[in-house]
Design an enzyme around this catalytic site. Structure first.
Site, PDB file in Angstrom:
ATOM      1  N   VAL A   1       6.747 154.410  77.868  1.00 54.50           N
ATOM      2  CA  VAL A   1       8.106 154.225  77.383  1.00 54.50           C
ATOM      3  C   VAL A   1       9.009 155.391  77.789  1.00 54.50           C
ATOM      4  O   VAL A   1      10.171 155.207  78.146  1.00 54.50           O
ATOM      5  CB  VAL A   1       8.101 154.106  75.836  1.00 54.50           C
ATOM      6  CG1 VAL A   1       9.514 154.119  75.280  1.00 54.50           C
ATOM      7  CG2 VAL A   1       7.376 152.839  75.406  1.00 54.50           C
ATOM      8  N   GLY A   2       8.471 156.595  77.765  1.00 55.49           N
ATOM      9  CA  GLY A   2       9.291 157.807  77.750  1.00 55.49           C
ATOM     10  C   GLY A   2      10.076 158.081  79.015  1.00 55.49           C
ATOM     11  O   GLY A   2      11.032 158.857  78.986  1.00 55.49           O
ATOM     12  N   GLU A   3       9.678 157.500  80.134  1.00 57.00           N
ATOM     13  CA  GLU A   3      10.394 157.795  81.370  1.00 57.00           C
ATOM     14  C   GLU A   3      11.204 156.618  81.884  1.00 57.00           C
ATOM     15  O   GLU A   3      12.163 156.800  82.626  1.00 57.00           O
ATOM     16  CB  GLU A   3       9.398 158.273  82.434  1.00 57.00           C
ATOM     17  CG  GLU A   3       8.736 159.574  81.997  1.00 57.00           C
ATOM     18  CD  GLU A   3       7.837 160.184  83.047  1.00 57.00           C
ATOM     19  OE1 GLU A   3       7.683 161.407  83.033  1.00 57.00           O
ATOM     20  OE2 GLU A   3       7.264 159.458  83.871  1.00 57.00           O
TER      21      GLU A   3
HETATM   22 MO1  MOS Z   1       6.779 163.932  83.003  1.00 58.04          MO
HETATM   23  S1  MOS Z   1       7.718 164.607  84.673  1.00 58.04           S
HETATM   24  O1  MOS Z   1       5.539 163.173  83.906  1.00 58.04           O
HETATM   25  O2  MOS Z   1       6.398 165.163  81.917  1.00 58.04           O
END
Ligand code: MOS
Length: 730
Positions: free
Chosen positions: A689-691
């Site tokens: 989710v985070g990216e």
């Molecule tokens: Mo993210 S750049 O894979 O912490």
């Protein structure tokens, strides 16, 4: 546990606790300022001294001499460590720059010394008295200048599918444009910080890193010591975004200095050191060529990307999303890595996808305009359920079309004028823009241990980390769901290398991987509990604090009455998972207002619709998403590491000059997660989710700016100096 495809029905599917908007279990610690962040851990070891790092004042060359006399004589100074007395300091497996320079200097602000004193102020003051003479060597600091020296990185061989050149040349509609994205710094709230202490030949580090097992591995390699003698503790991290993947100068020099002065040493990178001493998102130059039929179907895709790095450093992989986003029979992808002498580049939130989509999704908007086709419709016409990178392979799930359609409807896309510069609201020119989002979804093996005590409390132990993402909470939810207890009966302990080895947090794979590890450990604990209670393990149900089987029920806590029960396991993912393409998808919609007189841009509304697996916690997932959307807005409008091309460093090395969005910049934001349970992903049936949330945001804003003004910007950030003179006259 080896994950076998597909995940069958399992206790997570109950979704009594997983999938619910549970408040952060660490929320009280955070809001009361009592969560222990590395630099504030006064209590972990007595007698801490303070280290201040001195950064090199040249970008490339050699240190001829170091004069430490004044610094040594300064008040409170305990010792100074340089390459001359540090002992062996090598390089780890992830970052390529040496954590300690000398005599060779590889980049500006590479550490040349660490000064240890009784107080922070004394260490800083003494560090300013270190004098270095350098022999400066010529370096290459300008990507555009070095461009022709680019080589093909091993990670990104050339992609040639079909016959791009011929297909592009004969396409009825063609787009051919170049784009630039600047270097960026992570600008996380918490600076890199470490306390290091030796006990004989054993080293303990209280620090802030995203992947504990990498930190152990790299520190062992850098200091040439056995990994078993190193312990890391990193329970709370104030943001990382890839910039704290593993150990950097703070940790390495704290350890070296602590050994030299025979005292625990505490080191933080001051904010001005962070831009040039750690790692950055590399700048890119990109060229996108699109050939399409009159109906909008893409026949040819060409995407070339150049980025720079120190020797051995990775390329910014901007063409990665282009492999799988749209169907097109003919494609040509090129990634070129240019040797530069700027501070090293490495992972920053959705590396590859972020800058790649910033360029590519503007090109799609340009194509839509040329075709006189709605930008949403153009993307729908090029959707596919088969991975264009490997056309025989299906996506595990791909709801891009739903993201686009639902987003358009919820956002009121039908109110957008297709004619740029046509909508006014007082002083403002109003525009709407959109972009598609794609980001790879990966998993990594991960381990966890779960304990049950006689009070019925379940304790999770894993060296997984929480960057502020919500890991504590989703792992508590996972254990609670599996063991049939409320979240407040679960204690989660993270970030200690003495705990089982987890995936760590990187590449939006942490939540799915580490929760699957807790799932696997809980399966073991359930078996042990059922056996203790005399139940058939196969049909035992864990619910409401009870274990039920064959019409009988017992309290779960009774299973531990005669002693604590422990379950420990590791989830592993086999190659058969690769039979399907795993990606996350979304669509971003943005409305901007541009002051017709001053060019000032305000983002008014942002909407993201995402299909990124089962959502383990809609509250923390939403926070991840709006954070990423905000970061994408910074990348579109503000963020740029300004390069001094004469002397080779990033000039704007603090938060006064490296601008990121503040609260007043952030508009109304909405996120809609579509149902996307993926049983081929993991036992959690989740994805990353985070990216995904940052992917495509920059282009959506660029496209909205164009729709508002009729001015096309292809160079980020889109500061008003780049378009003010081209605004429609007023
Ligand atoms: Mo993210 S750049 O894979 O912490």
């Amino acid at each position: 546990m080896k994950f076998g495809l597909p995940a069958g029905k399992n206790p997570i599917d109950r979704l009594k606790i997983v999938g619910q908007p549970v408040d952060r279990v660490d929320g009280r610690l955070k809001t009361t300022g009592t969560a222990p962040y590395a630099y504030e851990r006064h209590d972990v070891v007595a007698g801490q001294a303070y280290g201040a790092i001195v950064g090199a004042a040249i970008a490339k060359g050699r240190i001829i001499s170091l004069d430490l006399a004044d610094a040594k004589a300064a008040p409170g100074v305990i010792g100074i460590v340089t390459a001359a007395n540090a002992g062996k300091v090598g390089v780890g497996d992830f970052y390529v720059a040496h954590p300690l320079a000398g005599p060779e200097v590889q980049h500006y602000h590479q550490a040349i010394a660490i000064v240890v004193a009784e107080t922070f102020e004394q260490a800083q003051a003494a560090a300013a008295l270190v004098r270095a003479d350098y022999a400066r060597a010529a370096g290459v600091y300008d990507l555009a200048v070095g461009k022709d020296q680019g080589t093909t990185p091993e990670t990104d061989p050339d992609v040639d599918q079909g016959a791009f050149a011929a297909a592009f040349a004969s396409a009825p509609v063609q787009i051919d444009n170049s784009y630039t994205t600047p270097g960026q710094t992570h600008a996380m709230m918490e600076p890199h910080a470490t306390i290091a202490a030796w006990d004989g030949d054993r080293l303990t580090l209280w620090t802030s890193v995203q992947i504990v097992k990498w930190a152990v591995r790299d520190m062992a390699k850098i200091l040439d010591m056995p990994p078993e003698k190193i312990r890391f503790d990193t329970p709370f991290i104030g943001g990382g975004f890839g910039g704290k993947a593993t150990v950097l100068a703070d940790a390495v020099l704290a350890a070296v200095a602590a050994r030299a002065v025979n005292r625990p040493v505490r080191v933080t990178l001051t904010r001005p050191l962070m831009a040039n001493n750690t790692s950055a998102r590399p700048a890119t130059l990109q060229r996108v060529r699109l050939g399409a039929a009159a109906d909008g179907r893409l026949t040819a895709i060409g995407h070339e990307s150049w980025s720079g790095n120190l020797p051995g450093g990775p390329a910014e992989r901007s063409t990665v999303p282009t492999k799988s986003l749209y169907a097109a029979p003919n494609r040509m992808l090129r990634t070129r890595l240019v040797p530069l002498d700027l501070p090293q580049g490495n992972a920053m939130r959705a590396p590859g996808e972020t800058p790649g989509l910033m360029a590519f999704e503007i090109a799609m908007d340009e194509l839509a305009e040329t075709l006189k086709l709605d930008p949403v419709e153009l993307r729908l016409r090029n959707d596919t359920q088969f991975d264009p990178a490997k056309p025989e392979r299906r996506f595990s799930t791909r709801r891009l079309a739903d993201c686009l359609k639902i987003g358009a409807e919820k956002f009121g896309w039908d109110k957008r004028s297709s004619r740029p510069g046509a909508v006014r609201d007082g002083h403002d020119l109003i525009g709407m823009g959109m972009a598609a989002a794609i980001r790879g979804d990966n998993v990594t093996e991960s381990a966890a241990r779960v304990r049950l005590n006689r009070a019925g409390v379940v304790t999770v132990e894993t060296d997984m980390t929480d960057l502020g993402t919500g890991t504590y909470t989703i792992l508590a939810q996972t254990a609670a769901e599996m063991m049939g207890v409320p979240v407040d009966r679960v204690v989660v302990k993270l970030g200690d290398s003495d705990f089982p080895e987890a995936s760590g947090s990187l590449g939006q794979r942490g939540a799915n991987s580490s929760a699957s590890a807790v799932y696997a450990a809980c399966i073991k604990l359930r078996e042990a509990a059922a056996i203790r209670l005399g139940f058939n393990t196969a049909d035992a149900e864990f619910v409401d604090g009870e274990v039920r089987s064959g019409g009988r029920s017992r309290q779960l806590a009774e299973a531990a009455a005669s002693g604590e029960l422990v379950g420990e396991d590791r989830i592993e993912f086999g190659e058969e998972r690769e039979a399907l393409a795993h990606q996350t998808f979304g669509a971003h919609f943005v409305e901007v207002a541009v002051d017709a007189y001053t060019g000032a841009i305000r983002v008014r509304r942002m909407l993201a619709v995402a299909a990124c697996g089962r959502i383990l916690n809609p509250k923390t997932a939403r926070s991840q998403f709006i954070g990423a959307m905000t970061m994408g807005m910074g990348g579109a409008l503000m963020e740029e590491l300004a390069v001094d091309k004469r002397f080779g460093f990033f000039v704007n090395h603090d938060l006064a000059s490296y601008e990121v969005p503040v609260h007043a910049d952030v508009p109304y934001q909405e996120v809609i997660f579509l149902e996307d349970t993926d049983s081929s992903s993991s036992p959690m049936k989740a994805k990353g989710v985070g990216e995904l949330g940052i992917c495509g945001v920059g282009a959506a804003i660029a496209n909205a700016l164009y729709n508002a003004t009729g001015v096309r910007i292809r160079d980020y950030p889109m500061t008003l100096d780049k378009f003010l003179e081209r605004l429609p006259s007023v």
